[in-house]
Design a protein around this motif. Structure first.
Motif, PDB file in Angstrom:
ATOM      1  N   LEU A 107       0.839  -1.197   0.000  1.00  0.00           N
ATOM      2  CA  LEU A 107       0.000   0.000   0.000  1.00  0.00           C
ATOM      3  C   LEU A 107       0.871   1.243   0.000  1.00  0.00           C
ATOM      4  N   ALA A 108       0.582   2.140  -0.936  1.00  0.00           N
ATOM      5  CA  ALA A 108       1.299   3.416  -1.032  1.00  0.00           C
ATOM      6  C   ALA A 108       0.321   4.548  -0.766  1.00  0.00           C
ATOM      7  N   LEU A 109       0.695   5.452   0.103  1.00  0.00           N
ATOM      8  CA  LEU A 109      -0.187   6.528   0.545  1.00  0.00           C
ATOM      9  C   LEU A 109      -0.018   7.759  -0.328  1.00  0.00           C
ATOM     10  N   GLY A 110      -1.148   8.357  -0.708  1.00  0.00           N
ATOM     11  CA  GLY A 110      -1.137   9.574  -1.514  1.00  0.00           C
ATOM     12  C   GLY A 110      -1.658  10.774  -0.747  1.00  0.00           C
ATOM     13  N   LEU A 111      -2.183  11.760  -1.485  1.00  0.00           N
ATOM     14  CA  LEU A 111      -2.659  12.995  -0.878  1.00  0.00           C
ATOM     15  C   LEU A 111      -3.936  12.759  -0.068  1.00  0.00           C
ATOM     16  N   HIS A 112      -4.176  13.676   0.865  1.00  0.00           N
ATOM     17  CA  HIS A 112      -5.408  13.636   1.652  1.00  0.00           C
ATOM     18  C   HIS A 112      -6.432  14.576   1.015  1.00  0.00           C
ATOM     19  N   THR A 113      -7.644  14.062   0.800  1.00  0.00           N
ATOM     20  CA  THR A 113      -8.722  14.849   0.205  1.00  0.00           C
ATOM     21  C   THR A 113      -9.922  14.843   1.145  1.00  0.00           C
ATOM     22  N   GLN A 114     -11.007  15.450   0.698  1.00  0.00           N
ATOM     23  CA  GLN A 114     -12.222  15.462   1.513  1.00  0.00           C
ATOM     24  C   GLN A 114     -12.778  14.058   1.703  1.00  0.00           C
ATOM     25  N   GLU A 115     -12.582  13.190   0.716  1.00  0.00           N
ATOM     26  CA  GLU A 115     -13.077  11.817   0.845  1.00  0.00           C
ATOM     27  C   GLU A 115     -12.186  10.962   1.728  1.00  0.00           C
ATOM     28  N   GLY A 116     -10.927  11.323   1.859  1.00  0.00           N
ATOM     29  CA  GLY A 116      -9.962  10.550   2.636  1.00  0.00           C
ATOM     30  C   GLY A 116      -8.616  10.538   1.949  1.00  0.00           C
ATOM     31  N   TYR A 117      -7.774   9.616   2.370  1.00  0.00           N
ATOM     32  CA  TYR A 117      -6.447   9.495   1.773  1.00  0.00           C
ATOM     33  C   TYR A 117      -6.521   8.661   0.494  1.00  0.00           C
ATOM     34  N   ARG A 118      -5.838   9.135  -0.547  1.00  0.00           N
ATOM     35  CA  ARG A 118      -5.730   8.357  -1.770  1.00  0.00           C
ATOM     36  C   ARG A 118      -4.667   7.281  -1.570  1.00  0.00           C
ATOM     37  N   VAL A 119      -4.972   6.081  -2.007  1.00  0.00           N
ATOM     38  CA  VAL A 119      -4.092   4.938  -1.772  1.00  0.00           C
ATOM     39  C   VAL A 119      -3.944   4.143  -3.064  1.00  0.00           C
ATOM     40  N   ALA A 120      -2.725   3.668  -3.317  1.00  0.00           N
ATOM     41  CA  ALA A 120      -2.456   2.761  -4.429  1.00  0.00           C
ATOM     42  C   ALA A 120      -2.091   1.399  -3.850  1.00  0.00           C
ATOM     43  N   ALA A 121      -2.740   0.357  -4.340  1.00  0.00           N
ATOM     44  CA  ALA A 121      -2.491  -1.005  -3.868  1.00  0.00           C
ATOM     45  C   ALA A 121      -1.943  -1.843  -5.013  1.00  0.00           C
ATOM     46  N   VAL A 122      -0.830  -2.530  -4.751  1.00  0.00           N
ATOM     47  CA  VAL A 122      -0.197  -3.355  -5.780  1.00  0.00           C
ATOM     48  C   VAL A 122       0.324  -4.630  -5.123  1.00  0.00           C
ATOM     49  N   ASP A 123       0.253  -5.719  -5.827  1.00  0.00           N
ATOM     50  CA  ASP A 123       0.727  -6.997  -5.321  1.00  0.00           C
ATOM     51  C   ASP A 123       2.218  -6.896  -4.979  1.00  0.00           C
ATOM     52  N   ARG A 124       2.594  -7.434  -3.824  1.00  0.00           N
ATOM     53  CA  ARG A 124       3.976  -7.294  -3.359  1.00  0.00           C
ATOM     54  C   ARG A 124       4.966  -7.978  -4.296  1.00  0.00           C
ATOM     55  N   VAL A 125       4.612  -9.159  -4.785  1.00  0.00           N
ATOM     56  CA  VAL A 125       5.523  -9.863  -5.694  1.00  0.00           C
ATOM     57  C   VAL A 125       5.712  -9.068  -6.979  1.00  0.00           C
ATOM     58  N   ARG A 126       4.624  -8.544  -7.522  1.00  0.00           N
ATOM     59  CA  ARG A 126       4.719  -7.739  -8.742  1.00  0.00           C
ATOM     60  C   ARG A 126       5.509  -6.454  -8.497  1.00  0.00           C
ATOM     61  N   MET A 127       5.304  -5.849  -7.343  1.00  0.00           N
ATOM     62  CA  MET A 127       6.028  -4.611  -7.027  1.00  0.00           C
ATOM     63  C   MET A 127       7.527  -4.863  -6.924  1.00  0.00           C
ATOM     64  N   ALA A 128       7.894  -6.004  -6.364  1.00  0.00           N
ATOM     65  CA  ALA A 128       9.318  -6.344  -6.274  1.00  0.00           C
ATOM     66  C   ALA A 128       9.930  -6.507  -7.667  1.00  0.00           C
ATOM     67  N   LEU A 129       9.168  -7.087  -8.596  1.00  0.00           N
ATOM     68  CA  LEU A 129       9.668  -7.249  -9.965  1.00  0.00           C
ATOM     69  C   LEU A 129       9.823  -5.900 -10.660  1.00  0.00           C
ATOM     70  N   TRP A 130       8.850  -5.016 -10.479  1.00  0.00           N
ATOM     71  CA  TRP A 130       8.953  -3.689 -11.098  1.00  0.00           C
ATOM     72  C   TRP A 130      10.128  -2.906 -10.511  1.00  0.00           C
ATOM     73  N   LEU A 131      10.304  -3.009  -9.199  1.00  0.00           N
ATOM     74  CA  LEU A 131      11.419  -2.297  -8.574  1.00  0.00           C
ATOM     75  C   LEU A 131      12.754  -2.809  -9.094  1.00  0.00           C
ATOM     76  N   GLU A 132      12.853  -4.125  -9.293  1.00  0.00           N
ATOM     77  CA  GLU A 132      14.077  -4.705  -9.833  1.00  0.00           C
ATOM     78  C   GLU A 132      14.294  -4.256 -11.279  1.00  0.00           C
ATOM     79  N   LEU A 133      13.206  -4.124 -12.033  1.00  0.00           N
ATOM     80  CA  LEU A 133      13.320  -3.725 -13.441  1.00  0.00           C
ATOM     81  C   LEU A 133      13.909  -2.327 -13.590  1.00  0.00           C
ATOM     82  N   PHE A 134      13.512  -1.407 -12.719  1.00  0.00           N
ATOM     83  CA  PHE A 134      13.935  -0.016 -12.873  1.00  0.00           C
ATOM     84  C   PHE A 134      15.147   0.356 -12.009  1.00  0.00           C
TER      85      PHE A 134
END
Length: 434
Positions: A107-134
């Protein structure tokens, strides 16, 4: 000048993990002024690194873009304001919005708005692969990883759509993003065109980005977006690839994406500091401060030596004039000389009885205030210019203090015939003009 490199893997290659070196990327290089300096389509990583090397670029900020459907947009309604409590409550706040085990999601936290905090959710295994790629690219430093659709320019009160071959990227002014097949745009348009029953019907602005070739190929799909009275569609032609639109929007802050490189996937490794850009200036200031302290210490030592030399010179001159005076030192030589000058200025070379009594009486008052001192008899010899006082005190130190006080006034004072008795000390004080 600071440069930023935007890199987006081609969709088909991005899914292949057999040969990482064979991955192909679209890329664009921006300078600090927001101008595109170089770009490429379908290039290998080595080709991009070689381009940076040939242009003498180093420490370029790298921004990696992943397909928008790799990350899910969520909203977390968390009343806490401190980051520690927000991070603790974040998994529970979005758990119902995610269709997989929350422990397997990053889970990655974004800006706070009137509705709440914006959040991005990504699978941990996939995120590790993307991080390794870049990670580990030569001449670059990974700054962030974003879902590509999150970088679309924001359309106030509506949606932005970018046609990208068989897929389409979409983003709303609320910060949410989507990636879908272009063929499904009609279904998406009908969803937007159906207003809630309790709301007044109003047109939803939609901006569609694409090349002229894309507009011609997708003319029928764009036609499905034209819902009279509900959707207001405007087309914006692109001269180059969609990546340049995304890079332009991000560089000029036309969007508010969520950086996925947070917490366990942070690229800072806990070593980065907000003071890093100021380190050269801090180093210069530290060197200047050290030099200044050294200069001040050196000047202080120099002036101390000069003062000591002057004191030695003054005592040398005084010893030449008064070789027998052993009581005068550098600390009281000024006071002694001033007393002698006063004596010389008021009475000349000869000192009479009144003057001797004046100074003897002053010193008597000073010494008698801190101990018992008594004058038994006083005799004055005009021929010798001497005042002889038979004095008694509670101790010899009182007599010595009386003599030293007169000597400090520039007079010649001596104590003789000292007799120590049980009741104190008795002696003869002889005072002359010196």
């Amino acid at each position: 000048m600071s440069y930023r490199l935007y890199v987006r893997p081609l969709p088909l290659i991005a899914e292949s993990t057999d040969d990482p070196e064979a991955r192909l990327f679209n890329w664009v290089l921006y300078d600090a002024g927001g101008d595109s300096q170089a770009q490429g389509s379908g290039d290998l990583r080595s080709t991009i690194e070689q381009t940076l090397s040939q242009n003498g670029l180093d420490d370029v900020l790298l921004v990696g873009l992943i397909p928008g459907d790799e990350a899910l947009f969520c909203v977390a309604d968390i009343p806490a304001k401190q980051s520690r409590f927000i991070n603790q409550a974040l998994p529970y706040a979005v758990e119902e919005q995610i269709a997989q085990d929350i422990d397997s999601v990053h889970l990655a936290l974004g800006l706070h708005t009137q509705e709440g905090y914006r959040v991005a959710a990504v699978d941990r295994v996939r995120m590790a692969l993307w991080l390794e790629l870049f990670s580990g690219w030569q001449h670059t430093r990974l700054e962030a990883i974003y879902p590509d659709a999150a970088l679309l320019p924001t359309t106030e009160g509506g949606w932005s759509i970018c046609l990208d071959g068989e897929s389409a990227m979409m983003g709303s002014d609320r910060g949410e993003w989507l990636s879908m097949q272009s063929a499904n745009l009609g279904m998406f348009a009908h969803t937007l065109a159906a207003p809630p029953s309790e709301d007044v019907v109003a047109e939803v602005p939609i901006v569609v980005y694409g090349t002229d070739t894309e507009f011609e190929a997708q003319a029928a799909l764009i036609g499905e977006l034209m819902v009279p009275g509900r959707l207001s569609v405007r087309r914006e032609s692109l001269e180059l690839m969609p990546l340049e639109l995304l890079a332009h929007a991000h560089h000029h802050h036309l969007c508010r994406p969520i950086n996925l490189c947070q917490r366990d996937f942070s690229v800072k490794d806990g070593k980065a500091s907000p003071l890093n850009p100021w380190k050269p200036l801090i180093a210069v200031a530290a060197v200047w401060f050290a030099v200044q302290v050294a200069v001040e210490a050196g000047m202080g030592f120099y002036y101390q030596q000069q003062a000591e030399d002057l004191r030695q010179q003054a005592m040398a001159v005084y010893r030449e004039s008064f070789p027998n005076d052993s009581r005068t030192h550098a600390g009281n030589v000024r006071r002694v000389v001033e007393g002698q000058l006063r004596m010389a200025g008021s009475d000349g070379p000869d000192v009479d009885f009144v003057t001797l009594m004046k100074y003897t009486g002053q010193q008597y008052s000073n010494v008698a205030s801190s101990g018992s001192v008594t004058f038994n008899s006083i005799n004055y010899s005009q021929s010798r210019g001497e005042l002889v006082v038979d004095v008694r005190a509670e101790g010899y130190d009182r007599l010595s203090a009386l003599r030293n006080g007169l000597a400090d006034q520039g007079l010649d004072a001596k104590i003789g015939s000292v007799v120590n008795e049980s009741s104190g000390a008795r002696g003869r004080l002889t005072v002359s003009g010196g």
